[in-house]
Design an enzyme around this catalytic site. Structure first.
Site, PDB file in Angstrom:
ATOM      1  N   HIS A 140       0.509  -1.298  -0.007  1.00 19.74           N
ATOM      2  CA  HIS A 140       0.020  -0.099   0.287  1.00 19.74           C
ATOM      3  C   HIS A 140       0.820   1.309  -0.033  1.00 19.74           C
ATOM      4  O   HIS A 140       0.373   2.349  -0.166  1.00 19.74           O
ATOM      5  CB  HIS A 140      -1.147   0.030   1.109  1.00 19.74           C
ATOM      6  CG  HIS A 140      -0.547   0.426   2.488  1.00 19.74           C
ATOM      7  ND1 HIS A 140      -0.399  -0.510   3.526  1.00 19.74           N
ATOM      8  CD2 HIS A 140      -0.078   1.600   2.807  1.00 19.74           C
ATOM      9  CE1 HIS A 140       0.074   0.202   4.435  1.00 19.74           C
ATOM     10  NE2 HIS A 140       0.168   1.530   4.316  1.00 19.74           N
ATOM     11  N   ASP A 177      -0.299  -7.497   1.386  1.00 18.44           N
ATOM     12  CA  ASP A 177       0.074  -6.023   1.412  1.00 18.44           C
ATOM     13  C   ASP A 177       1.633  -6.108   1.740  1.00 18.44           C
ATOM     14  O   ASP A 177       2.237  -5.912   2.635  1.00 18.44           O
ATOM     15  CB  ASP A 177      -0.377  -5.328   2.619  1.00 18.44           C
ATOM     16  CG  ASP A 177      -0.229  -3.879   2.784  1.00 18.44           C
ATOM     17  OD1 ASP A 177       0.452  -3.497   1.465  1.00 18.44           O
ATOM     18  OD2 ASP A 177      -0.535  -3.174   3.665  1.00 18.44           O
ATOM     19  N   GLY A 204       2.710   6.140   9.114  1.00 12.68           N
ATOM     20  CA  GLY A 204       4.144   6.698   8.776  1.00 12.68           C
ATOM     21  C   GLY A 204       4.904   5.217   9.227  1.00 12.68           C
ATOM     22  O   GLY A 204       6.061   5.203   8.981  1.00 12.68           O
ATOM     23  N   SER A 221       3.998   2.384   8.405  1.00 14.01           N
ATOM     24  CA  SER A 221       3.592   1.224   7.265  1.00 14.01           C
ATOM     25  C   SER A 221       4.854   0.688   6.759  1.00 14.01           C
ATOM     26  O   SER A 221       5.718   1.537   6.313  1.00 14.01           O
ATOM     27  CB  SER A 221       2.693   1.980   6.252  1.00 14.01           C
ATOM     28  OG  SER A 221       1.361   1.724   7.083  1.00 14.01           O
ATOM     29  N   GLY A 222       4.835  -0.597   6.359  1.00 14.81           N
ATOM     30  CA  GLY A 222       5.954  -1.117   5.530  1.00 14.81           C
ATOM     31  C   GLY A 222       7.147  -1.680   6.499  1.00 14.81           C
ATOM     32  O   GLY A 222       8.137  -2.036   6.006  1.00 14.81           O
TER      33      GLY A 222
END
Ligand code: 4AZ
Length: 836
Positions: free
Chosen positions: A640, A693, A785, A787-788
């Protein structure tokens, strides 16, 4: 060196022996004493007269200075304000300061301000003049700046006089003497001194947004350079009559300390505190919208920086919205068994000076339960003097309230009124209503002391579902649970894990191991038989420490073959020092750089504690997402993070720069920067459900590993992370829901949550490609922020990439765990695409 010890002067202490012995002039004074017995003499009289004259001159000088010059020491005091001219009609020429119409009206305003100040002697004496800064519609609003030269010590009297006069003209329509204009709604405030420092570069812009076009404003140098230090920039924004303005920041990245650099948004054309909507600094992720709506067709944005400005800055779009647009509507009649409502512009900032009233009616005979999943209404205070939500005649609600704050109403009708004042806006609230039977407020459910209802199955399950812990009090625990002394039950696998889960430490008492068991350094107990079996059975690997190495001194390294190596740091230095390579085995992943040892509810990580953590920036702007290093050229992140949107091509490798070995965002120049060669999002990523994701990023150049740049180990495809196990999340995301990103890498420990329980909590949205982790009582979580970034799991003394931060329902809310991509499910795909 002590600054007084500068070598110029030396004042001895009474005990200083060198000084005592050095005194040599005492005998001479003794001689004088003998001489003086004969009287003062002519020289003495002359000296005395000279001293007297000097003292008198000094006193006279001081008096003259005090009464004449000191009162001339004056301070420049600037007041800014606005007033409404009720007997004038706005014409377009009033927008142009060069037009004759503007100048003519400005002169009249200045004359009448002078005449207004003449009503107060404290002001007329010190008044220097006024400048008109702008006009806007309604009938005509004039924005002005008045300057006073105030003698020292008189500042407070002048402030009081300005306030008195402003009050007199603020509400009543009162004609100012000797002038053609009729003023009302006069508002004045002292200009914040930070806004008019002469040392700053000053830039002023005026922009009029017309029809549906979008204007853009951006900090100087954006996006090519960091913003300039010591600058003051102001944008006067206008829309057409009958419109309000919407300001939407798509990038916002300033220094984290608002006393250094800040952006202010005013609901006015001048920088008056009483129309200050918000002051912002720090970082806001593009996925965390920062938008403001004015109450009329004007807005002022000011940007102030101090002397170090190494940050990218901001860019914002300005659009106008018709005042009667349905997008701005709020309130109305709501009926039925349930429904929802929220503050205008939710989840971004509501406009100032807005009132919304919802009249809720449920079927006769039922009562109403109101819930607020999110609630942020300006600053809180016991009686909510600013913005507030008033529910019937209950105490008003304001400030930040816990997620799902509940209010019950013993009636089938209720009015909910939201009111914002002229300053300090916030993100507002989302609300729901439902009914309940007056005789049974919690049908088939457990009623908490705070009137909340929870499912009976949640009673005594070890989680604080009520929010006030009443569902966990006085519990009789079954055998799978620890019976805490304080009446709580906690899962048995939390016993002796080094965390005080009971709250009274009962779960950590008597944690010695049984006979035949070995106690690991992390207090885990494993079978004695597993010690020195070549496998790390303790999670910290302590069962394999010191095996057969007793013969080696503490300062040496013990090889598996019994050899002792005296060389410093022989481990993983690329040389087979042992001869059996045991000093070089397993050197390729998951080790913290140092043996020592936002995320919401976390704490600053140590430098090099998560050497696989990457900060992904949009080139030359800001941190957007996290990622993890899995080899010298591959990163894992969330799919995402790399989906295009209308403004930014997130899927293009050229959009990004990756910072490796970074600790503080502002130290990115010292970190290792890489551009991207390719991005591979998972082909089955579903942007609606966040299923699959995960994405891979290939760096343009391989990185060299160091103490702060290392890979994280990848789990095998059959690895499972058991419910209740502790995992660590890390990132520079927001440290509160809706808040700014963290300046320093944050870390927090959360626990893996059972997938079935999680699926129930998350409304059936959990797939087998997702793992849930969190603290169900709330307060600790990943956020915008993060995320990932990695969810790291420690086993065998190494960290494994158990998950990738993916999504959640807000941040750190009670019973809303964070959702992570389940990395073992993608192990084969990672191997196929990267060879790692
Ligand atoms: C995000 O928007 C995000 N609380 C990441 C994690 C969570 C929520 C939001 C989990 O990047």
């Amino acid at each position: 060196m002590d600054p007084m010890d500068g070598g110029m002067r030396y004042t001895p202490g009474s005990s200083d022996k060198d000084w005592d012995t050095a005194v040599t002039f005492l005998p001479a004074s003794d001689n004088k004493k003998l001489e003086k017995k004969r009287g003062p003499g002519r020289v003495g009289i002359i000296v005395g007269l000279v001293i007297l004259a000097a003292v008198l001159a000094l006193i006279i000088g001081l008096l003259v200075w005090h009464f004449h010059f000191r009162k001339d020491l004056k301070l420049q005091k600037i007041y800014i304000g606005s007033l409404r001219i009720t007997n004038e009609v706005f014409v377009d020429a009033y927008e142009n300061p060069e037009s004759a119409e503007y100048k003519n009206l400005a002169d009249k305003v200045k004359d009448q301000l002078k005449s207004m100040y003449s009503e107060a002697p404290e002001l007329s004496k010190y008044y220097m003049g006024s400048k008109v800064q702008a006009f806007s519609e309604g009938s005509v609003i004039a924005y002005y700046e008045s300057e006073f030269a105030v003698p020292m010590g008189q500042e407070a009297a002048v402030d009081r006089a300005v306030n008195r006069l402003t009050e007199a003209y603020s509400s009543k329509i009162r004609r100012v003497q000797q002038g053609p204009l009729v003023f009302d709604h006069v508002a004045t405030s002292a200009l914040d001194t930070r806004l008019f420092s002469k040392a700053r570069t000053n830039l002023r812009f005026a922009q009029h947004t017309r029809s549906s076009a979008e204007e853009t404003i951006k900090s100087p140098g954006f996006p090519d350079q960091p913003y300039t230090p010591n600058s003051f920039v102001q944008w006067q924004l206008r829309g057409d009559p009958g419109h309000v303005l919407k300001l939407s920041f798509d990038t916002f990245y300033l220094e984290n300390n608002c006393s250094n650099d800040f952006v202010r948004v005013y609901d006015s054309l001048v920088a008056m505190d009483e129309h200050l909507m918000a002051e912002k600094c720090g970082f806001y992720s593009p996925s965390n919208p920062l938008t403001f709506i004015s109450s009329s067709n004007v807005m002022l944005v000011t940007f102030v920086t101090n002397d170090n400005g190494n940050f990218p800055g901001f860019r914002a779009g300005v659009t106008q919205i018709p005042r009667d647009s349905p997008d701005l509507a709020c309130g109305g009649k709501l009926s039925g068994g349930f429904g929802n409502f929220n503050s205008p512009n939710f989840p971004s900032y509501y406009p100032p000076r807005k009132t919304c009233q919802w009249d809720i009616e449920v079927p006769t005979g039922k009562f109403i339960k109101l819930k607020f999943p999110k609630f942020m209404v300006s600053t809180g205070s016991p009686n909510c003097p600013g913005d507030r939500v008033q529910i019937a005649d209950k105490s008003p609600l304001c400030g930040q309230q816990p997620a799902n704050t509940m209010v019950t109403v013993s009636s089938n009708q209720v009015s909910v009124v939201f009111k914002s004042d002229s300053s300090q806006v916030d993100r507002g609230f989302s609300g729901t209503f439902e009914t309940f039977e007056p005789s049974d407020p919690c049908p088939d459910q457990f009623q908490c002391d705070n009137k909340r209802c929870v499912k009976p199955s949640l009673r005594c399950d070890g989680w604080n579902d009520c929010g006030d812990s009443t569902d966990e009090k006085n519990c009789q625990c079954d055998v799978s649970m620890i019976q805490c002394k304080n009446g709580f039950c906690k899962p048995m696998f939390w016993r002796c894990d080094g965390v005080n889960d009971c709250g009274d430490n009962t779960d950590e008492f008597n944690c010695g191991c049984k006979t035949g068991e070995f106690k690991c350094k992390n207090d885990q107990c494993v079978s004695e038989k597993l010690k020195c079996d070549g496998k790390n059975d303790c999670k910290d690997g302590s069962d394999e420490e010191g095996c057969g190495r007793e013969i080696c001194k503490a300062s040496t390294f013990a090889c598996s073959n019994g050899k002792c190596i005296t060389k410093q740091n022989p481990v993983c230095d690329g040389q087979d020092d042992c001869g059996d390579k045991s000093d070089e085995s397993n050197c390729d992943c998951g080790k913290k750089a140092f043996s020592a040892s936002r995320i919401v509810g976390g704490q600053d990580a140590d430098v090099g504690e998560f050497p696989w953590q990457v900060s992904l920036h949009i080139k030359n702007t800001a941190h957007v997402c996290g990622a993890s290093i899995i080899s010298d050229r591959w990163l894992v992140t969330a799919a995402h993070c790399v989906q295009d949107d209308p403004k930014i091509k997130y899927a293009q490798p050229g959009t990004w720069e990756a910072y490796l070995g970074l600790h503080k965002q502002k130290e990115k120049l010292q970190a290792t920067k890489r551009f991207l060669k390719q991005i591979i999002p998972h082909p089955y990523y579903n942007p609606y459900t966040y299923d699959n994701d995960i994405a891979l990023m290939e760096l343009d150049l391989p990185v060299t590993f160091s103490r702060t740049i290392q890979t994280i180990c990848l789990p095998t495809s059959t690895d499972v992370f058991p419910t209740g196990e502790s995992v660590t999340i890390s990132g520079w995301g927001a440290t509160r829901e809706g808040g700014a990103g963290a300046a320093v890498l944050q870390k927090a420990n959360v626990r893996i949550i059972n997938g079935t329980v999680c699926n129930e909590l998350m409304g059936g949205q959990i797939t087998s490609r997702m793992t849930c982790a969190g603290v169900l009582s709330g307060g600790v979580d990943a956020c915008q922020g993060d995320s990932g970034g990695p969810m790291s799991y420690l086993t065998n003394g190494r960290m494994y990439l158990a998950g990738v931060v993916s999504w959640g329902d807000g941040c750190a809310r009670r019973n809303k765990p964070g959702i992570y991509t389940n990395v073992p499910k993608f192990r084969a795909w990672i191997k196929e695409k990267t060879g790692v």
